[in-house]
Design an enzyme around this catalytic site. Structure first.
Site, PDB file in Angstrom:
ATOM      1  CB  SER A 164      -0.905  -0.048   1.240  1.00  0.00           C
ATOM      2  OG  SER A 164      -1.783   1.036   1.273  1.00  0.00           O
ATOM      3  CE1 TYR A 200       1.219   4.630  -6.153  1.00  0.00           C
ATOM      4  CE2 TYR A 200       1.689   6.369  -4.575  1.00  0.00           C
ATOM      5  CZ  TYR A 200       1.855   5.073  -5.003  1.00  0.00           C
ATOM      6  OH  TYR A 200       2.650   4.211  -4.282  1.00  0.00           O
ATOM      7  CE  LYS A 204       0.172   1.685  -4.264  1.00  0.00           C
ATOM      8  NZ  LYS A 204       0.569   0.268  -4.374  1.00  0.00           N
TER       9      LYS A 204
HETATM   10  N1  LIG Z   1       9.032   3.726  -3.419  1.00  0.00           N
HETATM   11  C1  LIG Z   1       8.185   4.305  -2.581  1.00  0.00           C
HETATM   12  O1  LIG Z   1       8.472   5.356  -2.004  1.00  0.00           O
HETATM   13  C2  LIG Z   1       6.858   3.659  -2.309  1.00  0.00           C
HETATM   14  C3  LIG Z   1       6.084   4.189  -1.262  1.00  0.00           C
HETATM   15  C4  LIG Z   1       4.842   3.604  -1.002  1.00  0.00           C
HETATM   16  C5  LIG Z   1       4.413   2.528  -1.738  1.00  0.00           C
HETATM   17  N2  LIG Z   1       5.189   2.036  -2.755  1.00  0.00           N
HETATM   18  C6  LIG Z   1       4.672   0.887  -3.506  1.00  0.00           C
HETATM   19  O2  LIG Z   1       5.672  -0.108  -3.546  1.00  0.00           O
HETATM   20  C7  LIG Z   1       5.418  -0.988  -4.656  1.00  0.00           C
HETATM   21  C8  LIG Z   1       6.716  -1.241  -5.389  1.00  0.00           C
HETATM   22  O3  LIG Z   1       7.132  -0.022  -5.989  1.00  0.00           O
HETATM   23  P1  LIG Z   1       8.656   0.461  -6.005  1.00  0.00           P
HETATM   24  O4  LIG Z   1       8.728   1.661  -5.144  1.00  0.00           O
HETATM   25  O5  LIG Z   1       9.573  -0.648  -5.765  1.00  0.00           O
HETATM   26  O6  LIG Z   1       8.747   1.025  -7.499  1.00  0.00           O
HETATM   27  P2  LIG Z   1       9.478   0.434  -8.790  1.00  0.00           P
HETATM   28  O7  LIG Z   1      10.933   0.380  -8.563  1.00  0.00           O
HETATM   29  O8  LIG Z   1       8.962   1.278  -9.904  1.00  0.00           O
HETATM   30  O9  LIG Z   1       8.893  -1.041  -8.904  1.00  0.00           O
HETATM   31  C9  LIG Z   1       7.578  -1.263  -9.307  1.00  0.00           C
HETATM   32  C10 LIG Z   1       7.434  -2.672  -9.807  1.00  0.00           C
HETATM   33  O10 LIG Z   1       6.096  -2.860 -10.277  1.00  0.00           O
HETATM   34  C11 LIG Z   1       6.159  -3.339 -11.611  1.00  0.00           C
HETATM   35  N3  LIG Z   1       5.023  -2.976 -12.434  1.00  0.00           N
HETATM   36  C12 LIG Z   1       4.565  -1.753 -12.772  1.00  0.00           C
HETATM   37  N4  LIG Z   1       3.542  -1.852 -13.632  1.00  0.00           N
HETATM   38  C13 LIG Z   1       3.359  -3.180 -13.853  1.00  0.00           C
HETATM   39  C14 LIG Z   1       2.485  -3.935 -14.661  1.00  0.00           C
HETATM   40  N5  LIG Z   1       1.598  -3.346 -15.464  1.00  0.00           N
HETATM   41  N6  LIG Z   1       2.561  -5.274 -14.625  1.00  0.00           N
HETATM   42  C15 LIG Z   1       3.470  -5.900 -13.850  1.00  0.00           C
HETATM   43  N7  LIG Z   1       4.358  -5.247 -13.089  1.00  0.00           N
HETATM   44  C16 LIG Z   1       4.298  -3.894 -13.094  1.00  0.00           C
HETATM   45  C17 LIG Z   1       7.432  -2.723 -12.179  1.00  0.00           C
HETATM   46  O11 LIG Z   1       7.823  -3.402 -13.363  1.00  0.00           O
HETATM   47  P3  LIG Z   1       8.701  -2.633 -14.490  1.00  0.00           P
HETATM   48  O12 LIG Z   1      10.095  -2.559 -13.972  1.00  0.00           O
HETATM   49  O13 LIG Z   1       8.547  -3.493 -15.690  1.00  0.00           O
HETATM   50  O14 LIG Z   1       8.077  -1.270 -14.663  1.00  0.00           O
HETATM   51  C18 LIG Z   1       8.358  -2.940 -11.010  1.00  0.00           C
HETATM   52  O15 LIG Z   1       8.805  -4.246 -10.970  1.00  0.00           O
HETATM   53  C19 LIG Z   1       4.353  -0.290  -5.501  1.00  0.00           C
HETATM   54  O16 LIG Z   1       3.105  -0.896  -5.252  1.00  0.00           O
HETATM   55  C20 LIG Z   1       4.354   1.134  -4.976  1.00  0.00           C
HETATM   56  O17 LIG Z   1       3.121   1.761  -5.174  1.00  0.00           O
HETATM   57  C21 LIG Z   1       6.404   2.580  -3.038  1.00  0.00           C
END
Ligand SMILES: NC(=O)c1ccc[n+]([C@@H]2O[C@H](COP(=O)([O-])OP(=O)(O)OC[C@H]3O[C@@H](n4cnc5c(N)ncnc54)[C@H](OP(=O)(O)O)[C@@H]3O)[C@@H](O)[C@H]2O)c1
Length: 325
Positions: A164, A200, A204
């Site tokens: 989330s 976004y 969530k």
């Molecule tokens: N980073 C933060 O500060 C933060 C804070 C709160 C929540 N989150 C949540 O954490 C989770 C992971 O994000 P992250 O921060 O690690 O970002 P990230 O580095 O951009 O990783 C996101 C992952 O989701 C995949 N993805 C996106 N669209 C997709 C699709 N259509 N089908 C399958 N896979 C898909 C991406 O694949 P590709 O590489 O192919 O794009 C990547 O593997 C997300 O749900 C995000 O909302 C992150």
């Protein structure tokens, strides 16, 4: 204040994962990079028997696998499976493969997510709503039978963790006043487009409502699987890759000052997988059960209405699937 305290103080207290995962099968979507990949690295280091890295791009998934193998315990089996969360057909094919090829799932991370910089549709919703919400809960419904059969066969309590975000607090969710809430969420011109920056956070927020609805229908003491949500905090990752102009300057500045390392943030995901039944239906921040925003806690009627709307959408994609909840 809560956000700053979390980023600047709690980040230093997040427990380094040390559970032994021998014998366990763990699936993580969005694990070719970012938080999902670092969570996978922990599981591989801690001896999980089988890790499924679910990625929309198999080459990127294979590269992640090779990298993770350099720090993995001996004997860990890592497979890369394709899934594109922007396509219902792809989600269904991925779930069908899980059903036929895996004999158990101990922990399932529905982690794939994205932030779009521009409005675009995928399937019948704005892309972020499809990926972060509708496909995520389609997948949850489709994999739950495997987690349930794992519980029964191996006398364990599997976990399903949805990544989330604290960003869910950044919207007042005006669409909840509408008769058809999801139609308003998907309306490009809703309130003249003023609420674009809320998309976004709303994607969530909707997930939090859905998990609470599942737990309301199926409390922990009558349900063999723990389903919870985890906010990893603000972390370095590729999530803001589409940001441009002022948005990019703002994200970059905030991250430089406050963001957790990707590894540090990934600890929250791994922790959520071992939180157990008390966390069923709950939202976790800094590895503790936390209250989500008042939009969630003060609007049980909206939660109920959204649950009806989501289930109708999922039934339209795969008739009968909501019986799996
Ligand atoms: N980073 C933060 O500060 C933060 C804070 C709160 C929540 N989150 C949540 O954490 C989770 C992971 O994000 P992250 O921060 O690690 O970002 P990230 O580095 O951009 O990783 C996101 C992952 O989701 C995949 N993805 C996106 N669209 C997709 C699709 N259509 N089908 C399958 N896979 C898909 C991406 O694949 P590709 O590489 O192919 O794009 C990547 O593997 C997300 O749900 C995000 O909302 C992150």
């Amino acid at each position: 204040m809560g956000f700053l305290y979390s980023q600047l103080i709690e980040s230093w207290r997040l427990p380094y994962p040390n559970t032994n995962y021998a014998g366990q099968t763990i699936v993580i979507t969005g694990s070719n990079t970012g938080l999902g990949k670092e969570a996978a690295r922990h599981y591989a280091r801690l001896g999980a028997s089988k890790l499924i890295l679910a990625a929309r791009n198999v080459d990127k998934g294979e590269a992640a696998k090779q990298d993770i193998l350099t720090t993995a315990a001996k004997g860990v089996s890592i497979e890369v499976w394709q899934v594109d969360m922007a396509s219902y057909v792809s989600v269904k094919a991925f779930a069908a493969r899980i059903e036929s090829e895996l004999d158990r799932i101990d922990i399932f991370h529905a982690n794939a997510g994205l932030v779009r910089a521009e409005f675009a549709m995928a399937e019948d919703n704005e892309t972020g709503i499809t990926v972060n919400y509708v496909s995520t809960f389609l997948l949850v419904a489709l994999v739950l039978p495997k987690l349930r059969s794992t519980a029964e066969q191996f006398k364990t309590r599997p976990s399903l963790v949805i990544t989330s975000s604290g960003a869910h607090r950044h919207t007042t969710f005006p669409q909840m006043e509408e008769v058809n809430i999801l139609a308003a969420v998907n309306d490009r011109n809703y309130a003249g487009g003023r609420y674009w920056r809320d998309r976004y956070p709303i994607s969530k927020l909707l997930g939090i409502f859905a998990v609470r609805s599942i737990a309301k229908e199926h409390p922990a003491d009558t349900y063999p699987v723990t389903i919870n949500l985890v906010s990893p905090g603000l972390c370095h990752s590729g999530l803001s890759r589409e940001a441009k102009g002022m948005q990019k300057i703002m994200f970059t500045g905030m991250k430089m000052l406050l963001a957790r390392s990707t590894e540090n943030g990934s600890r929250t995901l791994v922790d959520a997988g071992v939180q157990g039944p008390e966390s069923h239906g709950q939202y976790l921040e800094d590895c503790k059960i936390a209250e989500p925003s008042e939009v969630v806690t003060q609007n049980p009627d909206v939660q109920d209405r959204l649950w009806v709307e989501l289930k109708a959408k999922l039934e339209g994609i795969q008739p009968g699937v909501t019986a799996n909840f």
